[in-house]
Motif scaffolding. Structure first.
Motif, short mmCIF file in Angstrom:
data_model
loop_
_atom_site.label_atom_id
_atom_site.label_comp_id
_atom_site.label_asym_id
_atom_site.label_seq_id
_atom_site.Cartn_x
_atom_site.Cartn_y
_atom_site.Cartn_z
N GLN A 113 22.82 5.32 6.06
CA GLN A 113 21.95 3.64 6.39
C GLN A 113 20.62 4.22 5.40
O GLN A 113 20.96 4.97 4.89
CB GLN A 113 21.06 3.70 7.80
N VAL A 114 20.52 2.60 4.33
CA VAL A 114 19.28 2.75 3.53
C VAL A 114 18.21 2.69 4.22
O VAL A 114 18.50 1.62 5.89
CB VAL A 114 19.89 1.46 2.63
N VAL A 115 17.16 3.29 5.16
CA VAL A 115 16.05 2.97 4.98
C VAL A 115 15.05 2.85 4.57
O VAL A 115 14.35 3.96 3.69
CB VAL A 115 15.66 4.23 6.22
N VAL A 116 14.19 1.63 4.70
CA VAL A 116 12.62 1.15 3.64
C VAL A 116 11.65 0.94 4.49
O VAL A 116 11.56 0.32 5.67
CB VAL A 116 13.09 0.36 3.19
N ALA A 117 10.26 1.54 4.54
CA ALA A 117 9.04 1.20 5.18
C ALA A 117 7.67 0.88 4.30
O ALA A 117 7.76 1.42 3.08
CB ALA A 117 8.88 2.91 6.11
N VAL A 118 7.47 -0.30 4.87
CA VAL A 118 6.33 -0.95 3.42
C VAL A 118 5.18 -1.08 4.42
O VAL A 118 5.26 -2.11 5.34
CB VAL A 118 6.91 -2.21 3.33
N GLY A 134 -1.33 -4.31 3.16
CA GLY A 134 -2.50 -4.73 4.58
C GLY A 134 -2.23 -3.69 5.53
O GLY A 134 -2.22 -2.78 6.42
N ASP A 135 -2.34 -4.80 6.53
CA ASP A 135 -2.05 -4.48 8.45
C ASP A 135 -1.32 -4.04 8.99
O ASP A 135 -1.15 -4.22 9.76
CB ASP A 135 -3.25 -5.55 8.99
N ARG A 136 -0.33 -4.75 8.14
CA ARG A 136 1.34 -4.75 8.55
C ARG A 136 1.89 -3.40 7.96
O ARG A 136 1.94 -3.14 7.11
CB ARG A 136 2.34 -6.20 7.86
N VAL A 137 2.82 -3.35 8.91
CA VAL A 137 4.01 -2.17 8.81
C VAL A 137 5.04 -2.16 8.60
O VAL A 137 5.58 -3.43 10.10
CB VAL A 137 3.53 -0.96 9.70
N LEU A 138 6.74 -2.32 8.20
CA LEU A 138 7.36 -2.66 8.23
C LEU A 138 8.70 -1.79 8.29
O LEU A 138 8.44 -1.29 7.11
CB LEU A 138 8.03 -3.93 7.87
N VAL A 139 9.93 -1.11 8.79
CA VAL A 139 10.32 -0.37 8.90
C VAL A 139 12.37 -0.94 9.00
O VAL A 139 12.25 -1.64 9.80
CB VAL A 139 10.37 0.73 9.52
N ALA A 140 12.55 -1.39 7.62
CA ALA A 140 14.15 -1.89 7.89
C ALA A 140 15.52 -0.43 7.89
O ALA A 140 14.86 0.70 7.08
CB ALA A 140 13.87 -2.91 6.50
N ASP A 148 0.68 -1.08 0.01
CA ASP A 148 0.00 -0.19 -0.05
C ASP A 148 1.19 0.97 0.45
O ASP A 148 0.53 1.77 -0.24
CB ASP A 148 -0.95 -0.15 0.97
N ILE A 149 2.32 1.14 1.01
CA ILE A 149 2.97 2.41 0.83
C ILE A 149 4.06 1.09 0.47
O ILE A 149 4.23 0.85 1.52
CB ILE A 149 2.39 3.14 1.89
N ALA A 150 5.21 2.25 0.45
CA ALA A 150 7.03 1.80 0.29
C ALA A 150 7.57 3.82 0.36
O ALA A 150 7.91 3.77 -0.88
CB ALA A 150 6.99 0.99 -0.46
N VAL A 151 8.62 3.32 0.86
CA VAL A 151 9.05 4.79 1.11
C VAL A 151 10.83 3.82 1.55
O VAL A 151 11.11 3.24 2.35
CB VAL A 151 8.98 6.11 2.47
N ALA A 152 11.41 4.84 0.74
CA ALA A 152 12.97 4.77 0.82
C ALA A 152 13.62 5.57 0.95
O ALA A 152 13.61 6.98 0.97
CB ALA A 152 13.34 3.34 -0.16
N ARG A 153 15.00 5.95 1.83
CA ARG A 153 15.51 7.16 1.93
C ARG A 153 17.23 6.50 1.89
O ARG A 153 17.17 5.86 2.99
CB ARG A 153 14.61 8.03 2.86
N LEU A 154 18.06 7.26 2.09
CA LEU A 154 18.92 7.00 2.58
C LEU A 154 19.41 8.86 3.73
O LEU A 154 19.13 9.39 3.54
CB LEU A 154 20.00 7.63 1.44
N GLY A 155 20.47 8.11 4.60
CA GLY A 155 20.04 8.76 5.85
C GLY A 155 20.93 8.23 7.31
O GLY A 155 21.54 7.34 6.89
#
Length: 297
Positions: free
Chosen positions: A195-200, A203-209, A175-182
């Motif tokens: 770091q490479v940070v990715v948020a996805v 559905g009901d799940r939210v993952l932040v890597a 539903d949403i995918a965001v990625a940034r370098l910082g």
């Protein structure tokens, strides 16, 4: 018959109003926070406070594990540890995002997993922060675009500062995918450990890597020069402030202003020039692959 209907109504009411596992988790967390605060107010021994904190975190971890189930992302463990670091408002690590952290090592890639509902509750709790810079919007999509989200959600003793946003191809099903370098920092100036940070959200799940940038982000001479010049100017003002026995407020303010401007100019330069560096495609690929794996691709 009237008793039968009353019994059935009671059962139906119980189903409708039964607390969800997330409700139970929040209630248990808030009670633990309240209990620990009461112990602190009564000057309980440090050992007792640490024991109460450890016991409560273990209970909350079990509750989150039951809510989330095993993680199924390639190269990450199936089980995680609680993302919260403390339930004492006086400790660093208090108030982080409710979820589980999955990692094979402290220095390697990690994922914090949670639910959309828990993120929404957490965002509401951040809407009234006294520090305007830490206030977060109620919408997940908006929040994921802010450094302050990552600082408070997955950081404990440093601030996350963005270098640039990656243009991701949204993975199928996300539903949403965001990625940034910082990077993480407690001061202004270049952050060389990026770091490479990715948020996805799926559905009901939210993952932040989060994963170390690979290859490492290079130094860009033009950007380094901007920061070096700003730092030199700030140091002169800082020296004047020191020479005044810490009384020259204008010199103090000028030093901070020079550092802040230099920091902003440096990051703007990196954001503009880094995409043209030969190593940038590999960084973008790292972010895309991480997002794809997080959605089961």
């Amino acid at each position: 018959m009237r008793l039968v209907w009353a019994f059935l109504f009671a059962l139906a009411s119980g189903v409708v109003f039964a607390a969800s596992p997330e409700d139970d988790y929040i209630a248990a967390r808030d009670k633990a926070i309240s209990d620990i605060a009461a112990q602190e107010s009564s000057n309980a021994e440090v050992e007792a406070l640490d024991g109460a904190n450890t016991k409560a975190l273990a209970d909350l971890e079990k509750r989150l594990s039951a809510i989330l189930g095993p993680l199924a992302v390639k190269d990450f463990p199936a089980t995680g540890t609680i993302n919260l670091q403390s339930l004492s408002a006086s400790d660093i690590g208090f108030g982080m995002l409710d979820g589980l952290r999955y990692a094979k090592s402290d220095a390697g890639p990690s994922i914090v997993a949670t639910t959309r509902g828990l993120v929404e509750r957490w965002l509401r709790s951040k809407a009234d922060e006294d520090d305007e810079g830490l206030r977060l919007p109620a919408g997940i999509d908006e929040a994921l675009k802010l450094d302050a989200f990552y600082t408070q959600a997955i950081g404990s003793d440093a601030a996350f500062v963005k270098t640039l946003d990656f243009s991701l191809k949204k993975p199928e099903g996300a539903d949403i995918a965001v990625a940034r370098l910082g990077g993480w920092t407690q001061d202004v100036g270049p952050i060389y450990d990026q770091q490479v940070v990715v948020a996805v959200v799926k559905g009901d799940r939210v993952l932040v890597a989060e994963a170390p940038a690979s290859p490492p982000v290079p130094k860009i001479a033009a950007c380094e020069a901007l920061w070096t010049a700003a730092d030199a100017a700030a140091q002169k003002f800082q020296q004047a402030y020191q020479n005044s026995d810490l009384k020259d407020q204008q010199a103090y303010d000028s030093a901070n202003a020079a550092w802040e401007k230099g920091d902003g100019d440096y990051r703007a330069c990196m954001g503009e020039r880094l995409p043209g560096d030969p190593g940038f495609p590999a960084l973008l690929a790292e972010a895309q692959q991480l997002a794809d794996r997080m959605t089961g691709k």
